[in-house]
Design a protein around this motif. Structure first.
Motif, PDB file in Angstrom:
ATOM      1  N   ASN A  15       0.808  -1.211   0.000  1.00  0.00           N
ATOM      2  CA  ASN A  15       0.000   0.000   0.000  1.00  0.00           C
ATOM      3  C   ASN A  15       0.848   1.271   0.000  1.00  0.00           C
ATOM      4  OD1 ASN A  15      -2.585   1.253  -0.028  1.00  0.00           O
ATOM      5  ND2 ASN A  15      -2.336   1.743   2.130  1.00  0.00           N
ATOM      6  N   CYS A  16       1.829   1.304  -0.878  1.00  0.00           N
ATOM      7  CA  CYS A  16       2.703   2.478  -1.004  1.00  0.00           C
ATOM      8  C   CYS A  16       2.365   3.245  -2.274  1.00  0.00           C
ATOM      9  CB  CYS A  16       4.172   2.043  -1.050  1.00  0.00           C
ATOM     10  SG  CYS A  16       4.748   1.358   0.502  1.00  0.00           S
ATOM     11  N   ALA A  17       2.702   4.533  -2.254  1.00  0.00           N
ATOM     12  CA  ALA A  17       2.541   5.377  -3.433  1.00  0.00           C
ATOM     13  C   ALA A  17       3.880   6.055  -3.717  1.00  0.00           C
ATOM     14  CB  ALA A  17       1.455   6.424  -3.203  1.00  0.00           C
ATOM     15  N   VAL A  18       4.382   5.835  -4.924  1.00  0.00           N
ATOM     16  CA  VAL A  18       5.617   6.487  -5.370  1.00  0.00           C
ATOM     17  C   VAL A  18       5.212   7.506  -6.423  1.00  0.00           C
ATOM     18  CG1 VAL A  18       7.842   6.152  -6.518  1.00  0.00           C
ATOM     19  CG2 VAL A  18       7.024   4.466  -4.841  1.00  0.00           C
TER      20      VAL A  18
ATOM     21  N   ASN B 264       2.592   1.257   3.704  1.00  0.00           N
ATOM     22  CA  ASN B 264       1.780   2.480   3.825  1.00  0.00           C
ATOM     23  C   ASN B 264       2.614   3.755   3.729  1.00  0.00           C
ATOM     24  OD1 ASN B 264      -0.624   0.906   4.376  1.00  0.00           O
ATOM     25  ND2 ASN B 264       0.269   0.569   6.396  1.00  0.00           N
ATOM     26  N   CYS B 265       3.564   3.780   2.821  1.00  0.00           N
ATOM     27  CA  CYS B 265       4.439   4.936   2.661  1.00  0.00           C
ATOM     28  C   CYS B 265       4.099   5.722   1.402  1.00  0.00           C
ATOM     29  CB  CYS B 265       5.900   4.495   2.582  1.00  0.00           C
ATOM     30  SG  CYS B 265       6.547   3.912   4.161  1.00  0.00           S
ATOM     31  N   ILE B 266       4.479   6.992   1.409  1.00  0.00           N
ATOM     32  CA  ILE B 266       4.307   7.859   0.255  1.00  0.00           C
ATOM     33  C   ILE B 266       5.649   8.529  -0.028  1.00  0.00           C
ATOM     34  CG2 ILE B 266       3.130   9.897  -0.674  1.00  0.00           C
ATOM     35  CD1 ILE B 266       0.812   9.224   1.323  1.00  0.00           C
ATOM     36  N   LEU B 267       6.089   8.421  -1.272  1.00  0.00           N
ATOM     37  CA  LEU B 267       7.297   9.107  -1.718  1.00  0.00           C
ATOM     38  C   LEU B 267       6.858  10.186  -2.693  1.00  0.00           C
ATOM     39  CD1 LEU B 267      10.388   9.359  -1.764  1.00  0.00           C
ATOM     40  CD2 LEU B 267      10.401   7.640  -3.603  1.00  0.00           C
ATOM     41  N   GLY B 268       7.118  11.434  -2.359  1.00  0.00           N
ATOM     42  CA  GLY B 268       6.653  12.566  -3.151  1.00  0.00           C
ATOM     43  C   GLY B 268       7.278  12.637  -4.528  1.00  0.00           C
ATOM     44  N   ALA B 269       6.592  13.278  -5.441  1.00  0.00           N
ATOM     45  CA  ALA B 269       7.039  13.428  -6.824  1.00  0.00           C
ATOM     46  C   ALA B 269       8.436  14.032  -6.898  1.00  0.00           C
ATOM     47  CB  ALA B 269       6.050  14.295  -7.597  1.00  0.00           C
ATOM     48  N   ASN B 270       9.206  13.586  -7.893  1.00  0.00           N
ATOM     49  CA  ASN B 270      10.545  14.101  -8.192  1.00  0.00           C
ATOM     50  C   ASN B 270      11.554  13.879  -7.070  1.00  0.00           C
ATOM     51  OD1 ASN B 270       9.979  15.204 -10.844  1.00  0.00           O
ATOM     52  ND2 ASN B 270       8.703  16.670  -9.738  1.00  0.00           N
TER      53      ASN B 270
ATOM     54  N   MET C  73      12.803   3.907   4.101  1.00  0.00           N
ATOM     55  CA  MET C  73      11.683   4.593   4.739  1.00  0.00           C
ATOM     56  C   MET C  73      10.979   3.640   5.688  1.00  0.00           C
ATOM     57  SD  MET C  73       9.976   6.495   1.399  1.00  0.00           S
ATOM     58  CE  MET C  73       8.526   7.034   2.287  1.00  0.00           C
ATOM     59  N   PRO C  74      10.781   4.025   6.955  1.00  0.00           N
ATOM     60  CA  PRO C  74      10.004   3.162   7.865  1.00  0.00           C
ATOM     61  C   PRO C  74       8.529   3.159   7.487  1.00  0.00           C
ATOM     62  CG  PRO C  74      10.774   5.132   9.020  1.00  0.00           C
ATOM     63  CD  PRO C  74      11.311   5.199   7.623  1.00  0.00           C
ATOM     64  N   ASP C  75       7.788   2.187   7.983  1.00  0.00           N
ATOM     65  CA  ASP C  75       6.346   2.092   7.744  1.00  0.00           C
ATOM     66  C   ASP C  75       5.659   3.422   8.060  1.00  0.00           C
ATOM     67  OD1 ASP C  75       6.738  -0.605   7.230  1.00  0.00           O
ATOM     68  OD2 ASP C  75       5.822  -1.308   9.096  1.00  0.00           O
ATOM     69  N   ASN C  76       4.598   3.699   7.309  1.00  0.00           N
ATOM     70  CA  ASN C  76       3.683   4.807   7.606  1.00  0.00           C
ATOM     71  C   ASN C  76       4.349   6.181   7.604  1.00  0.00           C
ATOM     72  OD1 ASN C  76       1.433   2.948   8.160  1.00  0.00           O
ATOM     73  ND2 ASN C  76       2.650   2.406   9.953  1.00  0.00           N
TER      74      ASN C  76
ATOM     75  N   CYS D 181       6.527  13.718   7.205  1.00  0.00           N
ATOM     76  CA  CYS D 181       5.542  13.500   8.260  1.00  0.00           C
ATOM     77  C   CYS D 181       5.109  12.036   8.228  1.00  0.00           C
ATOM     78  CB  CYS D 181       4.323  14.418   8.078  1.00  0.00           C
ATOM     79  SG  CYS D 181       3.384  14.144   6.551  1.00  0.00           S
ATOM     80  N   ASP D 182       4.247  11.673   9.167  1.00  0.00           N
ATOM     81  CA  ASP D 182       3.650  10.340   9.141  1.00  0.00           C
ATOM     82  C   ASP D 182       2.515  10.328   8.114  1.00  0.00           C
ATOM     83  OD1 ASP D 182       5.332   9.428  11.121  1.00  0.00           O
ATOM     84  OD2 ASP D 182       3.880   9.717  12.746  1.00  0.00           O
ATOM     85  N   THR D 183       2.210   9.156   7.595  1.00  0.00           N
ATOM     86  CA  THR D 183       1.169   9.019   6.578  1.00  0.00           C
ATOM     87  C   THR D 183      -0.176   9.524   7.091  1.00  0.00           C
ATOM     88  OG1 THR D 183       2.365   7.114   5.707  1.00  0.00           O
ATOM     89  CG2 THR D 183       0.125   7.405   4.943  1.00  0.00           C
TER      90      THR D 183
END
Length: 186
Positions: A97-100, A115-121, A128-131, A143-145
Motif C-alpha cells: 500500500n505504497c505510493a511512489v 503504507n508509505c508515500i514518496l513525493g514526486a521528483n 523509509m520506515p512504515d507509515n 511527516c507520518d502518513t
C-alpha cells in the motif's frame, strides 16, 4: 479534422499501453516481484536487474520512476588504480500500500515500508520506515502518513461518489463545480 486527431491519439495510446504491458511482463519474467493489485504506470524503468526489485501488494508506482539497483560509475572507477575490483549492486523493496510519485529515483539497498508515500521528483537513497511520507532530493522525512491524510482531509473535494464510475461525468462536474481557489504566494 478533430476526428482524425482523436483516432490518431487513440491509436498511439493503445500502442503505448501495449508497449508498457509488454515491458512489465518481460521484467516479471526476468524476476521482478510484483504484488497483487499493484499498479505500474507508463515509463517506469526497472533498470538492467529487475530481479533485484520487489513491489508488494496494492502499491502504485507513478510514471517516470526509475529504479537504480547498481552504480554505473563503477565502470569508470575500475579504470583507476586501486579500484579495479569495485562492484556495486543492491536490492530495492517497496512494501504494501505504497505510493511512489511521478519521476522518482529509487537507489539500491533501499526498502520502503508499508503504507508509505514518496513525493514526486524525489531521489530516495535511504530506507523509509512504515507509515511515513518522504520527499525531496535527497528525499527526507516529511511527516507520518496519517498526518498527511489529516492534512488532505481539510482540502477534500466533495462530489457525488457515483461519478467516479464515469470519468467523463466526473470531469464535467469538476469543470462546473470546482471553486477557483489557489494557494497564496509566499
Amino acid at each position: 479534422m478533430i476526428l482524425f486527431y482523436k483516432i490518431f491519439h487513440k491509436i498511439t495510446e493503445l500502442y503505448a499501453d501495449f508497449k508498457h504491458e509488454t515491458y512489465v511482463k518481460l521484467c516479471v519474467a526476468k524476476g521482478l516481484k510484483l504484488g497483487k493489485n499493484s499498479v505500474i504506470r507508463r515509463n517506469v524503468n526497472f533498470g538492467s536487474e529487475p530481479f533485484l526489485i520487489e513491489i508488494d501488494d496494492d502499491s502504485r508506482i507513478a510514471s517516470g520512476t526509475t529504479f537504480v539497483n547498481h552504480s554505473g560509475a563503477t565502470v569508470n572507477l575500475r579504470k583507476m588504480e586501486g579500484y579495479e575490483d569495485v562492484r556495486n549492486f543492491g536490492r530495492i523493496k517497496i512494501g504494501k500500500n505504497c505510493a511512489v510519485g511521478v519521476n522518482c529515483v529509487i537507489l539500491q539497498d533501499v526498502e520502503i515500508g508499508d503504507n508509505c508515500i514518496l513525493g514526486a521528483n524525489s531521489v530516495l537513497s535511504d530506507s523509509m520506515p512504515d507509515n511515513t511520507v518522504y520527499g525531496g532530493n535527497p528525499a527526507k522525512y516529511i511527516c507520518d502518513t496519517e498526518d498527511y491524510g489529516d492534512f488532505l482531509k481539510k482540502s477534500t473535494v466533495s462530489y457525488p461518489i457515483g461519478l467516479e464510475n464515469n470519468r467523463e461525468n466526473l470531469n464535467q462536474w469538476l469543470i462546473k463545480n470546482l471553486p477557483e481557489k489557489y494557494k497564496p504566494a509566499r
